[in-house]
Write a protein that holds these residues in place. Sequence first.
Motif, PDB file in Angstrom:
ATOM      1  N   GLN A  11       0.827  -1.208   0.000  1.00  0.00           N
ATOM      2  CA  GLN A  11       0.000   0.000   0.000  1.00  0.00           C
ATOM      3  C   GLN A  11       0.860   1.257   0.000  1.00  0.00           C
ATOM      4  O   GLN A  11       2.044   1.223   0.303  1.00  0.00           O
ATOM      5  N   SER A  12       0.223   2.370  -0.298  1.00  0.00           N
ATOM      6  CA  SER A  12       0.910   3.660  -0.156  1.00  0.00           C
ATOM      7  C   SER A  12       0.982   3.985   1.332  1.00  0.00           C
ATOM      8  O   SER A  12       0.264   3.421   2.140  1.00  0.00           O
ATOM      9  N   ALA A  13       1.878   4.908   1.668  1.00  0.00           N
ATOM     10  CA  ALA A  13       2.100   5.200   3.086  1.00  0.00           C
ATOM     11  C   ALA A  13       2.111   6.690   3.363  1.00  0.00           C
ATOM     12  O   ALA A  13       2.407   7.507   2.495  1.00  0.00           O
ATOM     13  N   ALA A  20      10.573   7.701   1.795  1.00  0.00           N
ATOM     14  CA  ALA A  20      11.776   6.852   1.723  1.00  0.00           C
ATOM     15  C   ALA A  20      11.356   5.394   1.560  1.00  0.00           C
ATOM     16  O   ALA A  20      11.580   4.567   2.427  1.00  0.00           O
ATOM     17  N   THR A  21      10.744   5.059   0.418  1.00  0.00           N
ATOM     18  CA  THR A  21      10.176   3.714   0.234  1.00  0.00           C
ATOM     19  C   THR A  21      11.198   2.597   0.383  1.00  0.00           C
ATOM     20  O   THR A  21      10.840   1.487   0.756  1.00  0.00           O
ATOM     21  N   ASP A  22      12.461   2.859   0.104  1.00  0.00           N
ATOM     22  CA  ASP A  22      13.483   1.819   0.270  1.00  0.00           C
ATOM     23  C   ASP A  22      13.603   1.355   1.713  1.00  0.00           C
ATOM     24  O   ASP A  22      14.072   0.249   1.968  1.00  0.00           O
ATOM     25  N   SER A  23      13.165   2.175   2.650  1.00  0.00           N
ATOM     26  CA  SER A  23      13.299   1.821   4.062  1.00  0.00           C
ATOM     27  C   SER A  23      12.088   1.062   4.615  1.00  0.00           C
ATOM     28  O   SER A  23      12.151   0.542   5.717  1.00  0.00           O
ATOM     29  N   HIS A  56       4.770  -0.176   8.845  1.00  0.00           N
ATOM     30  CA  HIS A  56       6.114  -0.742   8.915  1.00  0.00           C
ATOM     31  C   HIS A  56       6.945   0.345   9.565  1.00  0.00           C
ATOM     32  O   HIS A  56       7.383   1.282   8.910  1.00  0.00           O
ATOM     33  N   GLY A  57       7.087   0.242  10.887  1.00  0.00           N
ATOM     34  CA  GLY A  57       7.737   1.303  11.645  1.00  0.00           C
ATOM     35  C   GLY A  57       6.941   2.590  11.531  1.00  0.00           C
ATOM     36  O   GLY A  57       5.747   2.629  11.784  1.00  0.00           O
ATOM     37  N   ALA A  58       7.595   3.655  11.105  1.00  0.00           N
ATOM     38  CA  ALA A  58       6.947   4.963  10.990  1.00  0.00           C
ATOM     39  C   ALA A  58       6.257   5.180   9.652  1.00  0.00           C
ATOM     40  O   ALA A  58       5.750   6.264   9.386  1.00  0.00           O
ATOM     41  N   ALA A  59       6.214   4.181   8.790  1.00  0.00           N
ATOM     42  CA  ALA A  59       5.455   4.260   7.540  1.00  0.00           C
ATOM     43  C   ALA A  59       4.037   3.770   7.840  1.00  0.00           C
ATOM     44  O   ALA A  59       3.829   2.591   8.125  1.00  0.00           O
ATOM     45  N   HIS A  60       3.075   4.671   7.807  1.00  0.00           N
ATOM     46  CA  HIS A  60       1.698   4.361   8.139  1.00  0.00           C
ATOM     47  C   HIS A  60       0.948   3.977   6.869  1.00  0.00           C
ATOM     48  O   HIS A  60       0.802   4.786   5.959  1.00  0.00           O
ATOM     49  N   LYS A  92       5.999   5.066  15.230  1.00  0.00           N
ATOM     50  CA  LYS A  92       6.837   6.258  15.288  1.00  0.00           C
ATOM     51  C   LYS A  92       8.224   5.927  14.760  1.00  0.00           C
ATOM     52  O   LYS A  92       8.565   4.762  14.574  1.00  0.00           O
ATOM     53  N   LEU A  93       9.020   6.930  14.557  1.00  0.00           N
ATOM     54  CA  LEU A  93      10.365   6.717  14.034  1.00  0.00           C
ATOM     55  C   LEU A  93      11.246   5.968  15.027  1.00  0.00           C
ATOM     56  O   LEU A  93      12.014   5.097  14.654  1.00  0.00           O
ATOM     57  N   LEU A  94      11.142   6.304  16.297  1.00  0.00           N
ATOM     58  CA  LEU A  94      11.951   5.670  17.331  1.00  0.00           C
ATOM     59  C   LEU A  94      11.084   5.297  18.524  1.00  0.00           C
ATOM     60  O   LEU A  94      10.033   5.880  18.745  1.00  0.00           O
ATOM     61  N   GLY A  95      11.552   4.357  19.300  1.00  0.00           N
ATOM     62  CA  GLY A  95      10.869   4.003  20.537  1.00  0.00           C
ATOM     63  C   GLY A  95      10.036   2.749  20.423  1.00  0.00           C
ATOM     64  O   GLY A  95       9.988   2.101  19.390  1.00  0.00           O
TER      65      GLY A  95
END
Length: 110
Positions: A11-13, A20-23, A56-60, A92-95
């Motif tokens: 899906q799109s995020a 940064a789709t590679d991540s 996927h992590g911070a990609a919603h 989120k990005l971290l945590g």
Amino acid sequence: MIGAHDTFTFQSAGGALAIATDSWKCQSVDYETLYKKGVRMFDIRIYWDDSWRACHGAAHLSSRWYTIQDICNEMKTNCPEAIYRIVLENGKLLGNPTGSEIARFTTEVQ
């Protein structure tokens, strides 16, 4: 057994990592197509944002569910012979997930 990591990343995020789709992008086709091609194990990452949301992590990602049972019902309907793993992330990005997110998740999966 063939498995799919981060199943809903076709899906799109939105979110901090959206451009940064590679991540974060692991899949180029939807899970039903993967199932038809023989995939039988699905990894599903979620976080809480007024509903359970694929991430996927911070990609919603765009998929949302009101309950974890809704996720299970969707998978059972569309991929009846599949095994799936639902992982709580923090979105989120971290945590790590917060205590309230962990409590909501553990209450629903009991």
